[in-house]
Design an enzyme around this catalytic site. Structure first.
Site, short mmCIF file in Angstrom:
data_model
loop_
_atom_site.label_atom_id
_atom_site.label_comp_id
_atom_site.label_asym_id
_atom_site.label_seq_id
_atom_site.Cartn_x
_atom_site.Cartn_y
_atom_site.Cartn_z
N HIS A 14 -4.07 -5.24 0.15
CA HIS A 14 -3.65 -5.79 1.45
C HIS A 14 -3.65 -7.31 1.50
CE1 HIS A 14 -3.26 -1.92 3.34
NE2 HIS A 14 -4.25 -1.56 2.54
N GLU A 43 -2.22 -8.97 3.62
CA GLU A 43 -2.32 -9.38 5.02
C GLU A 43 -3.79 -9.52 5.43
OE1 GLU A 43 -1.69 -6.39 4.07
OE2 GLU A 43 -2.69 -4.95 5.38
N CYS A 64 0.81 -1.22 0.00
CA CYS A 64 0.00 0.00 0.00
C CYS A 64 0.84 1.27 0.00
CB CYS A 64 -1.02 -0.04 1.13
SG CYS A 64 -2.52 0.90 0.66
N1 LIG Z 1 -3.37 1.81 3.38
C1 LIG Z 1 -2.42 2.62 2.95
O1 LIG Z 1 -1.22 2.34 3.08
C2 LIG Z 1 -2.86 3.92 2.35
C3 LIG Z 1 -1.79 4.67 1.64
C4 LIG Z 1 -2.12 6.15 1.43
N2 LIG Z 1 -2.23 6.83 2.68
C5 LIG Z 1 -3.40 6.28 0.62
O2 LIG Z 1 -4.39 6.70 1.13
O3 LIG Z 1 -3.42 5.95 -0.55
#
Ligand SMILES: NC(=O)CC[C@H](N)C(=O)O
Length: 382
Positions: free
Chosen positions: A351, A353, A257
């Site tokens: 994700h 995870e 992410c």
């Molecule tokens: N879940 C995250 O790592 C989000 C990454 C970043 N803050 C976004 O909003 O895209």
């Protein structure tokens, strides 16, 4: 919708407002209003550090049925700025629950609102985009609350890593025999991530965002991981600089992410804000290597701007877009390849995870191990 005697007010920065009932703590809070379509997993969502400074709107109409337990937290606290739901379940029914959602929110001072038309709110955010919002149980005049909303900083340009990263290194020991050691840079890490690595024999050193390459190398690691995290990736220059050093060192890399966005920037791509982001547990993503489509858990408001149809030359080799969102063609994964076309560093925007969410993508943790093993055998042969 029936309202209780304690009113609450949600105001969006474009002036649209919703009156409902107080839910969780009383008080006032501000953040970016975003919607999440997960039908389950609110405890994991609320404790995910990536939601820092966001008011989460649950599209699932009833929230709280399974209460709150001591096992599902993704970090040490609730991070959302506020929580907006339609129907806050008055009944908690789960054998693991030791308190209700309302109680957990109150304990941690998290202001919420219930009994609002979350479908209308979600449609508004889809049409106009995620935007700043205020949520209050004390200021019930929309014009006055709006004035304060307009004073809040927007999510674009927000650097929030410092607010969530660990102060001191934390070691998560391998389950059973240790086969690998990984430095995990905490930009807002979720507990499930090191646990899934540890379950595969990896000793994980969760390190503060201010860590240097020299500190990482002193740990004799097999690979480096950058976590998910809140805020605008365009502001995370320190993390980009560290990852550039990591890539120069040749160490294998895996990112999730925010870790995908930082990787994108280190490779020379830009990032941009999506209109209303991807937040939910059923987003279809295609892996170009296997051709398979995975149903993924997602929570991101920004994305990497990279060409889908051709490799991009970087100082370390060719970079390619490895995963694409089937809903809207947003970049969902990147790979840096060596001269033989093998992965030396990679990341995904979603994700694996899966806390909460489907486990389709857990294979990426095994892929990280394969990349580390390939790097190790190259080193041994050299
Ligand atoms: N879940 C995250 O790592 C989000 C990454 C970043 N803050 C976004 O909003 O895209």
């Amino acid at each position: 919708m029936e309202r209780t005697d304690s009113p609450a007010l949600l105001v969006l920065e474009d002036g649209r407002f919703f009156r409902g009932s107080s839910f969780g703590a009383a008080g006032e809070t501000f953040g970016e209003a975003v919607f999440s379509t997960g039908m389950t997993g609110y405890q994991e969502t609320l404790t995910d550090p990536s939601y820092r400074r966001q008011i989460v709107v649950a599209t699932a109409p009833q929230i709280g049925n399974t209460g709150w337990n001591d096992e599902d937290d993704e970090s040490r606290r609730i991070w959302v700025a506020g929580f907006a739901v339609r129907d806050a379940s008055r009944v908690t029914s789960n054998w693991r629950a030791n308190r209700g959602l309302d109680e957990a929110l109150r304990e941690q001072g998290i202001v919420g609102i219930s009994d609002i038309d979350t479908r209308a709110l979600t449609r508004h955010l889809r049409e106009r985009g995620s935007m700043r919002a205020g949520l209050s149980t004390t200021e019930l005049d929309p014009d006055k609350l709006l004035e304060r909303v307009l004073q809040q900083p927007p999510m674009v340009g927000a650097n929030l890593v410092e607010e969530v990263t660990v102060g001191e290194p934390v070691v998560v020991p391998a389950v059973g025999e240790r086969t690998h050691t990984v430095a995990a840079i905490d930009l807002g890490i979720k507990e499930m991530t090191p646990e899934l690595m540890a379950a595969r024999g990896i000793e994980v050193h969760v390190l503060p965002a201010t860590t240097t390459l020299a500190q990482i190398e002193a740990l004799n690691v097999d690979g480096v991981f950058f976590s998910n995290g809140p805020g605008d990736p365009a502001t995370a220059d320190e993390a980009v600089a560290l990852l550039t050093d990591v890539l120069d060192s040749g160490l294998p890399y895996f990112g999730i992410c925010f870790g995908n966005q930082i990787f994108g920037r280190a490779l020379g791509f830009g990032t941009y804000k999506l209109k209303y982001g991807h937040r939910g547990l059923n987003v279809p993503v295609r892996d170009h290597r296997t051709g398979r489509v995975a149903i993924t858990a997602q929570n991101h408001g920004f994305a990497v701007d990279a060409p889908l149809d051709r490799p991009t030359a970087t100082p370390w080799g060719d970079a390619i877009v490895s995963h694409v969102c089937l809903n809207d063609d947003v970049v969902e994964g990147l790979e840096l390849l060596d001269a033989d076309g093998r992965i030396r560093a990679f990341s995904v925007q979603y994700h694996p995870e899966a806390a909460a969410g489907p486990h389709d993508s857990a294979y990426l943790f095994d892929r990280f191990i394969e990349v580390m093993d390939a790097h190790r055998s190259t080193g041994e042969n050299a």
